[in-house]
Scaffold this active site. Structure first.
Site, PDB file in Angstrom:
ATOM      1  N   SER A  48       0.787  -1.236   0.000  1.00 25.71           N
ATOM      2  CA  SER A  48       0.000   0.000   0.000  1.00 25.71           C
ATOM      3  C   SER A  48       0.815   1.280   0.000  1.00 25.71           C
ATOM      4  O   SER A  48       0.237   2.370  -0.025  1.00 25.71           O
ATOM      5  CB  SER A  48      -0.963   0.007   1.190  1.00 25.71           C
ATOM      6  OG  SER A  48      -2.027  -0.893   0.973  1.00 25.71           O
ATOM      7  N   LYS A  97      -0.064   3.784  -2.600  1.00 25.20           N
ATOM      8  CA  LYS A  97      -1.091   4.816  -2.459  1.00 25.20           C
ATOM      9  C   LYS A  97      -0.515   6.223  -2.334  1.00 25.20           C
ATOM     10  O   LYS A  97      -1.252   7.204  -2.472  1.00 25.20           O
ATOM     11  CB  LYS A  97      -1.985   4.491  -1.257  1.00 25.20           C
ATOM     12  CG  LYS A  97      -2.863   3.267  -1.520  1.00 25.20           C
ATOM     13  CD  LYS A  97      -3.521   2.737  -0.271  1.00 25.20           C
ATOM     14  CE  LYS A  97      -4.371   1.514  -0.616  1.00 25.20           C
ATOM     15  NZ  LYS A  97      -4.602   0.629   0.532  1.00 25.20           N
ATOM     16  N   SER A 133      -5.593   3.188   5.121  1.00 19.79           N
ATOM     17  CA  SER A 133      -5.133   2.557   3.880  1.00 19.79           C
ATOM     18  C   SER A 133      -6.297   1.931   3.113  1.00 19.79           C
ATOM     19  O   SER A 133      -6.225   0.791   2.642  1.00 19.79           O
ATOM     20  CB  SER A 133      -4.061   1.497   4.182  1.00 19.79           C
ATOM     21  OG  SER A 133      -3.301   1.182   3.048  1.00 19.79           O
TER      22      SER A 133
END
Length: 299
Positions: free
Chosen positions: A71, A74, A132
């Protein structure tokens, strides 16, 4: 774990640095030792740290080896959104069933967005970066990609992510997803991820979001009433455990391991870095703490 030997070595090194500094102050020495602080050992397979203002490298460990990023992807998702021309952070996005179905199907981390609710872009950024949320990532990609179908919009958004990486001169980074749940072709390196984060941190909204420990969004329901969402807590524990921490983003996954892109400011100086493929969430924080301490002692 931090072994006693390594801790002793570091303390001795720091003691040498302090003693040397005192001797210099009194004029007892004419030159500082060539290396006062020993570079730390980290468990993560890859690591990189730099001085954020000068881009000077302060630490490397397999810094240019391509790895799955989880993640931490992101960061680029947020960067692409914030780079949109005439961006309206108060624009409302209606949460689609596809976003909810996606996180359920992938057993993905989520912001628990409710289908039919209207959520602002600003709120989606908090939902993206703190818990997240892959549902928030999907909503942003669907909103800011171009195309006549959701699939085309998402593909276009991911192409924007890759274009942004190329524009930063990154040659070891490729995205095939908007959230890190890739199809085998989503990768970066500690050095590249650090550069992406450094670029993103130039944006004031990004800086505000990633240093926030907790955020409670108030969304608009289908009927027009206000819904107070459950509080989103930042998965970056350094914000609470490390003095001066200002971000940036965690990541994890079966292939990625435990990852963390981190930044901190002390005495007006900011260092930023990345650890990839550490063993546990606690260990990635320990790795990052060691690197931050080392960076501030050498900067």
């Amino acid at each position: 774990m931090i072994t006693g030997n390594k801790g002793t070595t570091l303390r001795r090194a720091v003691a040498v640095a302090v003693t040397s500094g005192a001797m210099l102050a009194t004029g007892a020495l004419t030159a500082a030792p060539a290396q006062a602080v020993t570079a730390p050992s980290i468990v993560a397979k890859g690591g990189y740290v730099m001085n954020n203002s000068t881009a000077k490298t302060l630490y490397t460990k397999a810094a240019d080896t391509k790895r799955s990023t989880g993640s931490t992807t992101k960061i680029m998702t947020a960067k692409v959104v914030l780079a949109q021309s005439n961006l309206n952070l108060d624009k409302k996005v209606t949460i689609q069933k596809a976003y909810s179905d996606y996180v359920v199907a992938n057993n993905a981390s989520q912001a628990h967005l409710i289908v039919g609710d209207k959520v602002t872009v600003r709120q989606l950024l908090y939902g993206l970066m703190l818990p997240s949320g892959c549902d928030a990532a999907y909503a942003l990609a669907d909103t800011y990609g171009s195309g006549t179908t959701r699939a085309k919009r998402v593909a276009n958004f991911i192409s924007k992510m890759n274009t942004a990486a190329k524009n930063l001169g990154l040659t070891h980074t490729h995205f095939d997803s908007f959230d890190g749940i890739g199809n085998g072709n989503n990768y970066s390196t500690p050095r590249d991820l650090t550069k992406i984060a450094s670029s993103a941190m130039k944006n004031s909204t990004f800086r505000t979001v990633v240093k926030t420990k907790a955020y409670t969004a108030k969304t608009i329901t289908k009927t027009g009433s206000t819904r107070t969402m459950g509080t989103w807590t930042n998965t970056n524990t350094l914000l609470s455990s490390y003095s001066g921490a200002i971000g940036v983003k965690t990541g994890s996954g079966p292939e990625a391991g435990a990852c963390l892109v981190f930044a901190a400011t002390r005495n007006g100086k900011t260092v930023i870095g990345t650890v990839l493929a550490s063993t546990t969430y606690a260990q990635r924080a320990t790795d990052a703490t060691r690197l931050l301490n080392y960076a501030f002692s050498t900067i």
